[in-house]
Design a protein around this motif. Structure first.
Motif, mmCIF file in Angstrom:
data_model
loop_
_atom_site.group_PDB
_atom_site.id
_atom_site.type_symbol
_atom_site.label_atom_id
_atom_site.label_comp_id
_atom_site.label_asym_id
_atom_site.label_seq_id
_atom_site.Cartn_x
_atom_site.Cartn_y
_atom_site.Cartn_z
ATOM 1 N N PHE A 18 -3.978 2.553 4.998
ATOM 2 C CA PHE A 18 -5.191 2.191 5.522
ATOM 3 C C PHE A 18 -5.906 3.064 6.528
ATOM 4 O O PHE A 18 -6.875 3.683 6.434
ATOM 5 N N LEU A 36 -12.329 -0.330 -0.843
ATOM 6 C CA LEU A 36 -11.168 -0.540 -1.363
ATOM 7 C C LEU A 36 -11.176 -1.711 -2.776
ATOM 8 O O LEU A 36 -10.673 -1.997 -3.564
ATOM 9 N N GLN A 37 -11.898 -2.637 -2.252
ATOM 10 C CA GLN A 37 -11.936 -3.873 -3.012
ATOM 11 C C GLN A 37 -12.570 -3.563 -4.342
ATOM 12 O O GLN A 37 -12.032 -4.279 -5.297
ATOM 13 N N CYS A 40 -10.346 -1.524 -6.212
ATOM 14 C CA CYS A 40 -9.337 -2.365 -6.850
ATOM 15 C C CYS A 40 -9.574 -3.300 -8.074
ATOM 16 O O CYS A 40 -8.990 -3.204 -9.046
ATOM 17 N N LYS A 46 -4.471 1.382 -6.912
ATOM 18 C CA LYS A 46 -3.064 0.356 -6.814
ATOM 19 C C LYS A 46 -3.267 0.081 -5.393
ATOM 20 O O LYS A 46 -3.210 0.987 -4.549
ATOM 21 N N CYS A 47 -2.855 -1.025 -5.210
ATOM 22 C CA CYS A 47 -2.539 -1.544 -3.917
ATOM 23 C C CYS A 47 -0.886 -1.686 -3.665
ATOM 24 O O CYS A 47 -0.343 -2.425 -4.657
ATOM 25 N N GLU A 54 4.546 -2.119 -5.147
ATOM 26 C CA GLU A 54 3.228 -2.442 -5.493
ATOM 27 C C GLU A 54 2.765 -4.039 -5.493
ATOM 28 O O GLU A 54 3.592 -4.965 -5.653
ATOM 29 N N MET A 61 -8.310 -8.597 0.358
ATOM 30 C CA MET A 61 -8.521 -7.203 0.924
ATOM 31 C C MET A 61 -8.993 -7.291 2.255
ATOM 32 O O MET A 61 -8.606 -6.610 3.000
ATOM 33 N N GLY A 65 -5.958 -5.880 3.734
ATOM 34 C CA GLY A 65 -5.960 -4.462 3.514
ATOM 35 C C GLY A 65 -5.630 -3.534 4.491
ATOM 36 O O GLY A 65 -5.230 -2.370 3.992
ATOM 37 N N LEU A 68 -1.862 -2.331 4.258
ATOM 38 C CA LEU A 68 -1.410 -1.652 2.753
ATOM 39 C C LEU A 68 -1.493 -0.345 2.604
ATOM 40 O O LEU A 68 -2.252 0.408 3.491
ATOM 41 N N PHE A 70 -2.467 2.659 -0.482
ATOM 42 C CA PHE A 70 -3.312 2.853 -1.652
ATOM 43 C C PHE A 70 -3.117 4.029 -2.720
ATOM 44 O O PHE A 70 -2.644 5.062 -1.929
#
Length: 83
Positions: A18, A36-37, A40, A46-47, A54, A61, A65, A68, A70
């Motif tokens: 992030f 990102l949300q 996704c 992928k998160c 994964e 998020m 988020g 995380l 990505f």
């Protein structure tokens, strides 16, 4: 794919945290989390909890988020490269 999602995917050919995305894109945290949300939900990214773990369950998020990583999915890359 929105312009913001397109710009995000430019950065996600490799796993990125992030903080890297925030610095690289120069967006506010809120804009980055929203993008990102959205990406996704559309299956473009992928998160991940770590570079090789994964996230499979649903999550918020806006709460998780920032911690995380990505990565673009095949679907995301195909959409990105088609534009």
């Amino acid at each position: 794919m929105t312009d913001s999602e397109f710009d995000l995917l430019d950065e996600l050919y490799f796993v990125q945290p992030f903080g890297y995305l925030l610095e690289s894109l120069g967006w506010s945290e809120e804009k980055l989390l929203e993008t990102l949300q959205s990406a996704c939900e559309k299956g473009y990214i992928k998160c991940l909890y770590s570079p090789d773990e994964e996230v499979f369950e649903r999550f918020d998020m806006f709460k998780l988020g920032r911690n995380l990583y990505f990565l673009a999915t095949k679907k995301g890359l195909m959409e990105h490269n088609a534009l």
